[in-house]
Design a protein around this motif. Structure first.
Motif, short mmCIF file in Angstrom:
data_model
loop_
_atom_site.label_atom_id
_atom_site.label_comp_id
_atom_site.label_asym_id
_atom_site.label_seq_id
_atom_site.Cartn_x
_atom_site.Cartn_y
_atom_site.Cartn_z
N UNK A 83 0.89 -1.17 0.21
CA UNK A 83 0.15 0.06 0.00
C UNK A 83 0.86 1.30 -0.09
N UNK A 84 0.11 2.37 -0.41
CA UNK A 84 0.98 3.56 -0.72
C UNK A 84 1.45 4.08 0.81
N UNK A 85 2.88 4.54 0.78
CA UNK A 85 3.41 4.97 1.94
C UNK A 85 3.44 6.32 1.94
N UNK A 86 2.96 7.20 2.69
CA UNK A 86 3.16 8.92 2.59
C UNK A 86 4.12 9.38 3.74
N UNK A 87 3.70 8.68 5.09
CA UNK A 87 4.66 9.29 6.12
C UNK A 87 5.13 8.27 6.93
N UNK A 88 6.11 8.65 7.83
CA UNK A 88 6.51 7.41 8.85
C UNK A 88 5.56 6.49 9.57
N UNK A 137 13.95 3.88 2.89
CA UNK A 137 13.21 3.61 4.26
C UNK A 137 11.92 2.85 4.15
N UNK A 138 11.29 3.62 3.01
CA UNK A 138 10.03 2.72 2.54
C UNK A 138 10.07 1.28 2.66
N UNK A 139 11.06 0.75 1.83
CA UNK A 139 11.29 -0.55 1.29
C UNK A 139 11.98 -1.34 2.40
N UNK A 140 12.81 -0.74 3.29
CA UNK A 140 13.60 -1.72 4.18
C UNK A 140 12.83 -1.92 5.64
N UNK A 141 12.43 -0.59 5.94
CA UNK A 141 11.99 -0.60 7.61
C UNK A 141 10.94 -1.79 7.73
N UNK A 142 9.86 -1.78 7.02
CA UNK A 142 8.73 -2.93 7.15
C UNK A 142 9.38 -4.19 7.27
#
Length: 455
Positions: free
Chosen positions: A2-7, A32-37
């Motif tokens: 799903x689209x990531x907008x903020x932290x 950050x969007x790809x690795x953190x989760x």
């Protein structure tokens, strides 16, 4: 996905994205969007993205989230190739971990080992270290253990796994548990990937930044070259700085050169001709290195002259120009050097001084980064007027440097290195004498050359 907008969309705790907000960080970068989760889900991770793309937070945020769920020390070990980078990473951890009273410690060479040993015995949550000094501690004291760490982070992985640190890494990897998460980050990914699979036990998530244009440096970076004769390199450098300063009064400048000696000489020469600067190289004591870096970071001094010690990971927002006084032999190092400017979406310029001998190397760099460098115009007439002043200043700087214990320190370091390599003491003295003779010959030639230029 799903689209990531903020932290807040990254499954991070509210206190973490509040901290990011206070630090002025609104939106996560692609790495950050790809690795953190994935890291939060417990996977090993290899992240590769251009310099200035927010790699540190990509591992710091998930580590801090996991730490606050089960706080103990030592929870995470972060390995990095340079001392300055170790302090910078620790500062970022401290800034975000303030809310949970985070304890961190930095283990690098050039600092008191007893003090460090004491810090380690207090079991800080996060240890940021250079491999050499951490391996020394593992050898010499048993007041701490890495057996319970949850995370092993290898930052600037290509450099750490490139072969120079193999002995120390072997020792460190033997001291950490089998069950842990391994996170590797770098701007350039090489064949070090095979080594990674040996130390990572779980399924590895690999994320590499895609760039349709196939360019290895950021788009905001304006990359130029100046063609100049080898003998007058320093005069061309001064003219490049003057030309840049004519349109940009306040931007900071980083100048990269090849050796500690060149770095020190260039720093002294430029200070003598009115360009106030600080130097950063391995022959300077650690405390002085940090002091120099702080003066530059706080914009009190706007020119930093460095060897590749400073090329990796350092984030100094005010840097608007990077100059390659001596172009690096390895295209990958060029990418790391010029990555000190045009960070996090800001603009910047990189200018490389190219001698006729460097043309092949320039083409190699252009092939690697996928873009052509354009010429930066300087006034040749101006160079003629400053030529004598610069060569006299350099000659005086060389005389002053001879009078200090700079070369003595260098000899001590060389002796240490050769002893560790198992060389015979008499053989060592012969080798060093031979090197001295070669240097003396080279300096004699340089002197003669300068005399013919000035006559």
């Amino acid at each position: 996905m799903s689209e990531i907008k903020g932290f807040s969309d990254l499954k991070l705790n509210s206190w973490l994205f509040t901290q990011c907000d206070t630090m002025g960080l609104k939106n996560p970068t692609p790495i950050q969007q790809n690795c953190i989760p994935r890291i939060l889900a417990g996977e090993d991770c290899i992240g590769c993205a251009k310099t200035g793309s927010g790699k540190t937070l990509a591992f710091a945020l998930p580590i801090l989230q996991k730490l606050c769920e089960d706080p103990y020390g030592i929870f995470a070990l972060v390995l990095t190739p340079t001392r300055e980078l170790a302090f910078q990473i620790a500062d970022q951890f401290a800034a975000i971990g303030k809310a949970i009273n985070l304890k961190k410690c930095v283990i690098v060479g050039g600092m008191d080992m007893m003090v460090q040993g004491l810090e380690l015995s207090k079991r800080p949550h996060i240890v940021v270290a250079t491999p050499g000094r951490l391996a020394d501690h593992l050898d010499s004291c048993d007041t701490f253990s890495l057996q319970k760490i949850k995370f092993l982070v290898v930052d600037e992985a290509d450099r750490l796994l490139g072969g120079h640190f193999d002995e120390q890494l072997k020792k460190i990897f033997a001291a950490v548990p089998k069950q842990k998460q391994v996170l590797l980050f770098s701007a350039t990914m090489t064949d070090a990937l095979d080594k990674v699979k040996q130390i990572a036990s779980n399924k590895v998530f690999i994320w590499e930044e895609e760039d349709d244009a196939g360019i290895a440096t950021v788009r905001e970076l304006d990359q130029r070259y100046v063609l100049c004769p080898k003998d007058v390199l320093d005069s061309f450098l001064v003219e490049v700085i003057r030309t840049f300063r004519a349109t940009n009064k306040n931007g900071s400048i980083m100048i990269f050169t090849d050796t500690c000696k060149h770095c020190q000489l260039l720093s002294m020469t430029l200070n003598d001709v009115g360009f106030t600067n600080v130097a950063l190289h391995a022959m300077i004591k650690q405390k002085e290195r940090l002091a120099a870096l702080n003066k530059f970071k706080s914009n009190h001094i706007q020119i930093l002259i460095a060897t590749d010690v400073a090329a990796r990971g350092l984030d100094i927002p005010t840097v608007e120009l990077v100059v390659n006084h001596i172009i690096p032999n390895v295209p990958k190092e060029y990418i790391h050097r010029v990555g000190r400017t045009a960070r996090a979406g800001r603009g910047g310029m990189a200018i490389s001084l190219i001698t006729p001998n460097d043309i092949k190397l320039l083409h190699k760099i252009e092939d690697t980064i996928g873009t052509k460098l354009t010429e930066y115009k300087v006034d040749d007439k101006e160079i003629v007027t400053i030529l004598t002043q610069i060569s006299v200043a350099k000659r005086e700087a060389e005389i002053r440097l001879d009078e200090t214990d700079f070369y003595e320190k260098k000899m001590i370091n060389k002796r240490k290195k050769l002893i560790l390599e198992g060389k015979d003491p008499d053989e060592i003295e012969e080798l060093l004498e031979e090197q001295k003779r070669k240097k003396h010959k080279k300096r004699k030639k340089e002197k003669q050359l300068e005399q013919t230029i000035s006559t």
